[in-house]
Structure formats: structure tokens, C-alpha cells
Write a protein that holds these residues in place. Sequence first.
Motif, short mmCIF file in Angstrom:
data_model
loop_
_atom_site.label_atom_id
_atom_site.label_comp_id
_atom_site.label_asym_id
_atom_site.label_seq_id
_atom_site.Cartn_x
_atom_site.Cartn_y
_atom_site.Cartn_z
N VAL A 403 0.84 -1.21 -0.11
CA VAL A 403 0.03 -0.25 -0.05
C VAL A 403 0.93 1.25 0.10
N CYS A 421 -3.25 0.17 -3.79
CA CYS A 421 -3.03 -1.03 -3.49
C CYS A 421 -1.99 -1.81 -4.66
N TRP A 433 -10.62 -3.46 0.81
CA TRP A 433 -9.48 -2.33 2.02
C TRP A 433 -10.16 -2.55 3.23
N LYS A 435 -9.70 -1.25 7.59
CA LYS A 435 -9.18 -0.38 8.40
C LYS A 435 -9.30 -1.14 9.98
N THR A 445 -8.11 1.46 -5.45
CA THR A 445 -7.70 2.75 -4.66
C THR A 445 -8.66 2.96 -3.64
N TYR A 446 -8.43 3.35 -2.48
CA TYR A 446 -9.35 3.83 -1.52
C TYR A 446 -9.01 5.33 -1.42
N TYR A 459 -4.37 0.73 7.83
CA TYR A 459 -5.11 0.51 6.76
C TYR A 459 -4.28 -0.49 6.11
N TYR A 460 -5.00 -1.76 5.38
CA TYR A 460 -4.25 -2.62 4.59
C TYR A 460 -5.04 -2.93 3.53
N CYS A 461 -4.64 -3.64 2.40
CA CYS A 461 -5.57 -4.22 1.50
C CYS A 461 -5.25 -5.74 1.17
N SER A 471 -2.16 -10.21 1.91
CA SER A 471 -2.65 -9.12 2.25
C SER A 471 -1.16 -8.39 2.45
#
Length: 761
Positions: A403, A421, A433, A435, A445-446, A459-461, A471
Motif C-alpha cells: 500500500v 494497492c 480495503w 481499517k 484505490t481507496y 489500513y491494509y489491502c 494481504s
Amino acid sequence: MGDIATSECLLFPPVEFVVNLMSPFSSGVCCTASILHLDLSDSNSQKTELQINISSMDLCVFQVSAVEWLHEKSPEKEVRVSQDPAFEGRVELQADAGNCSLLLRDVNESDAGLFRFVLGTGSGRNWTNAQGIRLEVTDAEVEVKTQSDNVTEGDWIVFICGSCIPSMTVPTYIWKKDGHLHSQRHGENLLDLESVGLEDRGQYSCTMSGHEGLNSTSVNITVRPGYPPKSISVSISPSGEIVEGDSVILSCNSDAKPPAEISWYKGKTFLQSGDTYSISNIKSEASGNYYCSARNKYGSQSSAAVNVMYPPKSVSVSINPSGEIVSGDSVTLNCSSDSNPPALNFSWFKEGKSVGSGRIFSISNISSDHSGEYKCRSRNKHGEKNSDTVMLNVMYPPKSVSVSISPSGEIVSGDSVTLNCSSDSKPPAEISWFKGGTFLGSGDTYSISNIKSEASGNYYCSARNKHGSQSSAAVTVNVMYPPKSVSVSINPSGEIVSGDSVTLNCSSDSNPPALNFSWFKEGKSVGSGRIFSISNISSDHSGEYKCRSRNKHGEKNSDTVMLNVMYPPKSVSVSISPSGEIVSGDSVTLNCSSDSNPPAEISWFKEDETSAVGSGQSFSISSFNSSFSGRFYCEAQNKYGSQRSASVSLTVKGVQRAALHTVSGIVAGCGGLIFIISIIIFIMSRMRREGETEDVNQKQTADASDDTYAALDPASRTSADIYSTIASVQSRAPDDTYTALELQSRSSEYETLAVTSADPH
């Protein structure tokens, strides 16, 4: 038929024959014509004029007096045109300065012969042109030209309608076959039949528009039947080896009557029609076996195929297995091409780099590193060609998931932030996505627009395809923002009593945490720091407090809080209303004021009496008299203590104001001394009964609509029952000075007494 003689001229009657003699001298001229120019033209009247101009001559200057035209049909027969009945109505002679002409209309065959002009002069000498102008009138003739003496179906024939008559315009010719108009062509003197059919046999003749009744001689055409194509062959130009980029012409030769229609083929594919097939800037794709087919109505025949040598073409790569390829599989790439002679040399390339040779290229235990564009190169002695690239697409689960935050650097509330991501996978992974552990959304994208502090966090994707998932590591979004949610807390949180120690604590939410705090009471600065402490608090510290929190991104004030300090009564005092001298009959109110929190309960006392005489903020006495005289004080008390006021003295001075006014009224009304004495006696008697009737009067007054005093609480009355505590005080009407007398206490002689209002002053 042979060529038509140029000396023969064709004139179809009716036409006009005009001979002009032109002179450059205005006085006339005698000339000998040496050259005659004939013009034949159409006019709107559909009549043709033959105009004869003398354009070159021997000149001699003389005066012309007369012009005459002679017509010589034979050497022994010559007539004057103007006198010959054969020309009657058809001849027009014009003679003027510089112009001598003869106009002959409706020319026919009898008009053939020699025409000469005669010029007469004033001297009596005549001049003539011995050579003259010869006019020959003959029928039209048709000339035929063919490919051979024997006309066969498919041959070429040209018919020519002959005439030696020059003309300034082109005549319109009409062609006939077997006496009927020919449908192929009109207007020209040539009838061209490029490929004669059996139906073209017959008698051909011609005529001119406007003279359809006069036909030329006829020509009979005989056509023999044709035969099917034979001796079909293909020739290549240029001969020899053909190299890519050359221009090549293939010609089809055949013998057929009527001529055959030619069709060209490459293999079994039709190319086009025509005697030749041309290929300019030839490519390898044009190589192959070509032949032509000749066809007419009697049959068809095809040529032998022509084999063209060519370099490789249609080079392609096939992948085995043909379906989805997953990491770990074994894969074979096969190179195929079309060439003559067949290619035996093959090379393999990945992304432009050589990786192998041979018709087959094999990969065992394939991985994502083998993904890419592959092509092969095929070569023979005539050239080489590369295949189109093929994509070797190896499927594998997501890897290298990460990310990134855009923009990088410090994030301040209100900014727009995008989390990207990235992952490596085939097929492309679906991105989710999170949190913390909370799902946020899907997509590569976020985005967070106008970011708030609540968006801070980890945050992670997660990337997933049908072959697996992975992940990313978590990234922290740390949103910087000015103070918010600023508040003040008071410690202790319960009731605060004077003398206590109190702490006010300022808390706020900000990033970075606020380090600067200011304190305000009633809008005035009173301190700084997160904590504001007050030891041995007093009532002076009561009031509205607030704090201000500040960091580098901004500042914010808290809501105000009320610091409410509890304390016992103080500053207790009594005031008298009205102030000044008190006269018997006046109404008096004592007011008790004190400072306390919570507000104190007030009790009223008269010195030398053990019990309270009233309660409440005010203590009122209506119709004051000497029995109320004394020293009064109030006592304020709450749960934190009590305090009494200093005593105040109430003393009656002077006569009752109400009585004096009454007496004055009676004196003024009656005008007699006796009545005044009676009134005085009545007043004195009433004063004696006043103590007995005061409670009754106070009760009646409390029940009235203009209540001034509250009735005494029976439980709080003294034995004398002469005091009342004011529950509420209302203003009296200015003319309500006296209360009606109680009927039970009246004597019979005063029953007619009315309430009288008088100015107390």
C-alpha cells in the motif's frame, strides 16, 4: 470496297450551294479563282448550304458593273443560271461592293457540272474564270473493314459512311440494318462492332439526319459460328525468380470465337476477370499456384497452374496446452509457416531476445517469470519472416502486495488522501480495503476526501484471485488536526463549598496533542496550563470558566462551565419602605437582603420577643400604629450557616393620616362643628377596636383582588396575632387608601359613612 475518291462529293438534297466572291477593294475587283473552299453546314431550318469562297486569286483592279454565273453541264451546253428553269426558285445572286456570291438551294444530281462566274465592267469588257468550279453530286457509299475476309463470330467489323463533302459542322449519320434503324450507335460516320455475333448478320446502309429517304448503297455481312476456348496458357512477366517487392504480370492466352471471358484463380480462390492479372510490389502472401479459366458460350478451359517460389509467410505460433496456464505447468510453443520451398530454420525470441531454436520451444515447471511475448522466425533460401507475437500468460496467485499513500508526507484534516494497492498476480486480483478489521470497500484505490481525524488508523489491502490471496502490511494514516472536543471538568465533581480546594482540568482532542492552554473567567484571562487550581475557594471565585486549547494547526475554546461555590449567608441587612417618617395608619414594609449560596431562608424577629414574627424576604405591616413600635431584624439561614441583620427601629410619629383626611372630608361636607366632634368620637372609638378587628381586615384584604398582604399562617401567629408575613406584594391603586368598614363593627349612627379617598399629603 476501295477508298472513296476525294474528288467525289456527296450532297443530299435539299441543300444550298453558295459561291462567294470576296474582294478586298470597296470599288470592286475582277478576279480569277484559283482555289475553291467548300463548306457544308446545318442550319436551324434543317437546310444545308454549300458555300463557295474564293480565297486566293490573281487580282486586277477594275470597276465591276455586273456579275453573272454560268452552269456548264457539258462542253457544248452552257446556260446562264439566272435564266435556266432548272434553277428557278433555287438560286440567289448577291453582288455588292467586295462580295459576289451564288446561293443554290436544294442541290440535286442534275446540278452537277462546272460553274463559272462572269464579271462585267463599265468599259464593255467581260471577265470570266475559264477553269470554273466543278460540282459533282453522287450517292453515299459504305466501306467495310474487317479482321479477315471471312467474318467469324467474335470478329471485329467497322462500317464507314463515305462522303467527300467538307463541312464546318459534323453531319449526323443514321445507320440501318436490314432497312431498320440500328440500335448500337447514331451520329457518327463509323459503326464499330467489336465482337460480331450471329445476330449481326444482314444488310447495312447509312443516311444523314434530315435526308432519311436517301440511303447509301448496302453491304451484306455474313457471320460464321464460333468455337470454345482452346490452347489456354499462362505466362509470367518478368520470367525467372520472383522476389518480394517485384511487380508481376500474369497473362492468359486462349483461342476462342467469340473471344472468351478470362477469370483468374489462386488455388480455388477467385481473384478477378480480364486477360491479365497484375501484382505490384508483391508480398510473400501473393505466392502460390495461379491459373486462368477461359469461357465463352461454346465452352470453357483452364490453364495449367503456375508455381511461384516464395519466402516464408503466414508464420504463426501455437501454444500447447491451449487453455489456461498455471505456474508449475509444462508448456510447448510450436512454430508453423507457409513457404516454397518449406522452411527448415526456426529461431525463438522473448521480448526481442533470442531464447532458443527449432520448430518447437518447450518450458517445464513454468513460472510467472516466463510470462511475456514470444515469436518465432522462419527462414528458407528466398527469405525469412517473423510470426506475430503471442502472449504466454502464466496464471499465479497475488504476491508483492503493498500500500502507498498519496500524497506522501503530513496529512492534515481537510486534505484528500488516496491509498493505492499494488500487487502482482494473474489474473489481476480483486482488491479489498480494511481499517483494523473493518471492511471499507473494493478497488485498486481507496480515497478519502476532506479527511477527518476519525479516519486516522491502520489500513491494509487484501488481493485475491482464483489462485490465492495475500494481504499487504498495514500502513498508518495519521491525520493532523487542530483541537476539537475541548471541555472542562471540575474536581471535585460534587458540591463546592467555600474553603474547598478546586481543580479545573482542560481536555481536548488534537493531533499533535495540544500543549498550550489558556483559562478565562467571564472573558478575562485568569491562567494557563492544562490544570487551573483554586485553593481555599470563596464566593468570589464563582462564575463561568472556559479554557482554550491550541496546537500548530489551530485553536478552539471549550464551552463555559459554571463554578458554583456554596457559602453561608453574609452581608445580611434590613431596609424600610417607605423610608422617612412613619405616621400612624401608614403601611410599612421591611426588606431583608443577604448574600448566600444557596439562597437563605429569612425569618423576622422583634426584639424582646422569643418567637419569629414572620418569614420571607419582606415583612409588611398595614395601617401602622404605636402598638407596632419596636426594633426589628431578620435572620438569613441556609444549610451552611446563618447570620442576622442589625436591628432597625419602627416608631409612630404624628396623627393617623387616614383619620385626619376623614375628618377634613366630613368638616368640608357638613360644615358644622357638631359633625366634626362626632367624627372625632368615632375615630377614637374605632382606634380602641382596631386591635380587635385587624385580623378580620387583614383576611378581607388578602381575599381582595388587589391583595397587598398575605394572611398569617395560623401556625406562625403570635398570641397577639397582630403581625403578618408578606407572601407577595402588589401595588395598590392610588385611590384605594381606605378599606370599607366591617359592617359588624359599625355603630348605627355611622352606617351611611362612605369610603373617602384623600391625598395623604
